[in-house]
Design a protein around this motif. Structure first.
Motif, PDB file in Angstrom:
ATOM      1  N   MET A   1       0.826  -1.201   0.000  1.00  0.00           N
ATOM      2  CA  MET A   1       0.000   0.000   0.000  1.00  0.00           C
ATOM      3  C   MET A   1       0.854   1.242   0.000  1.00  0.00           C
ATOM      4  O   MET A   1       1.932   1.260   0.567  1.00  0.00           O
ATOM      5  N   ASP A   2       0.340   2.306  -0.604  1.00  0.00           N
ATOM      6  CA  ASP A   2       1.057   3.566  -0.698  1.00  0.00           C
ATOM      7  C   ASP A   2       1.249   4.154   0.683  1.00  0.00           C
ATOM      8  O   ASP A   2       0.338   4.195   1.490  1.00  0.00           O
TER       9      ASP A   2
ATOM     10  N   ARG B   1     -13.474   0.361   3.069  1.00  0.00           N
ATOM     11  CA  ARG B   1     -13.131  -0.220   1.761  1.00  0.00           C
ATOM     12  C   ARG B   1     -12.256   0.719   0.951  1.00  0.00           C
ATOM     13  O   ARG B   1     -11.544   0.285   0.046  1.00  0.00           O
ATOM     14  N   THR B   2     -12.337   2.006   1.254  1.00  0.00           N
ATOM     15  CA  THR B   2     -11.551   2.994   0.498  1.00  0.00           C
ATOM     16  C   THR B   2     -10.128   3.141   1.034  1.00  0.00           C
ATOM     17  O   THR B   2      -9.325   3.872   0.462  1.00  0.00           O
TER      18      THR B   2
ATOM     19  N   ASP C   1      -6.526   2.833   1.368  1.00  0.00           N
ATOM     20  CA  ASP C   1      -5.475   2.334   0.483  1.00  0.00           C
ATOM     21  C   ASP C   1      -4.115   2.942   0.832  1.00  0.00           C
ATOM     22  O   ASP C   1      -3.174   2.849   0.056  1.00  0.00           O
ATOM     23  N   ASN C   2      -4.027   3.580   1.983  1.00  0.00           N
ATOM     24  CA  ASN C   2      -2.790   4.243   2.379  1.00  0.00           C
ATOM     25  C   ASN C   2      -2.423   3.787   3.792  1.00  0.00           C
ATOM     26  O   ASN C   2      -2.805   4.417   4.775  1.00  0.00           O
TER      27      ASN C   2
ATOM     28  N   ARG D   1      -9.093   7.067   3.713  1.00  0.00           N
ATOM     29  CA  ARG D   1      -8.049   6.429   2.930  1.00  0.00           C
ATOM     30  C   ARG D   1      -6.826   6.025   3.753  1.00  0.00           C
ATOM     31  O   ARG D   1      -6.176   5.034   3.455  1.00  0.00           O
TER      32      ARG D   1
END
Length: 214
Positions: free
Chosen positions: A1-2, A24-25, A27-28, A94
């Motif tokens: 992940m970023d 669900r969103t 991503d970091n 996020r």
């Protein structure tokens, strides 16, 4: 992940522990390590702020540890972390902080270098009664080039020391933030993490020396 620092976000709310699914969103994912001396409150901080029921590896202290673990100033301590603690707190939809609390005893310090791998930043938790116990943590973080903040845990006498005196005793570089906290309080522990994220954001947005001379 970023693991890049995103734009400033509002302070996270503190939902009930054990009842918060990961968005669900998200991503970091940002890995954060909490380090410090034996008995300084690392497990307490992770436990207080985590939005999920934290994983911990606490074991009851026995006579086998006598003469091995220095319990000066924490004589009433009955359990200790033998691997690491793990918790999670969402910054926004996020960005999520994954918290790893490192064991404080000297005999477990060999785990720290591996625990630092992939770490975006760290919190050094400090007990003013045992400041020297924090020197190794600060040294290892500086060795790895890991950004960190210092959080002075309130054991009843923390505020009797000025920030200047504590910075001098810990030989902190000017740019390292120093904050006071009560690791038992969720909002106080959250504010420590916010201070770290803001510090990381500042470092991320600052031009490098090469950029400045270009």
């Amino acid at each position: 992940m970023d693991s890049a620092i995103s734009d400033p976000a509002p302070r996270p709310s503190l939902p009930d522990q054990g009842a918060t699914p990961l968005a669900r969103t998200a991503d970091n994912g940002l890995k954060i390590v909490v380090v410090g001396g034996f008995g300084v409150g690392k497990t307490t901080l992770v436990r207080s702020v985590s939005e999920i029921r934290p994983l911990n590896t606490e074991e009851t202290m026995t006579s086998a540890g006598q003469g091995v673990d220095d319990t000066t100033g924490v004589d009433g301590k009955t359990a200790t972390t033998v691997a690491f603690d793990f918790g999670r707190i969402s910054i926004d939809d996020r960005s999520v902080l994954y918290l790893f609390g490192a064991p404080g005893q000297e005999r477990f310090w060999f785990l720290w270098d591996r625990l630092f791998a992939g770490t975006l930043g760290a919190v050094v938790l400090v007990d003013t009664r045992r400041l020297a116990d924090s020197w190794y943590a600060i040294d290892r973080l500086e060795h790895h080039g890991t950004p960190f903040v210092v959080a002075v845990n309130d054991f009843g006498d923390a505020t009797s020391h000025t920030p200047e005196a504590l910075r001098d005793a810990l030989d902190l570089p000017e740019g390292v933030p120093l904050v006071f906290c009560d690791a038992r309080e969720r909002t106080s522990s959250r504010d420590v993490l916010i201070a770290l994220v803001e510090h990381l954001r500042t470092l991320h947005s600052s031009p490098s020396p090469l950029q400045e001379t270009a």
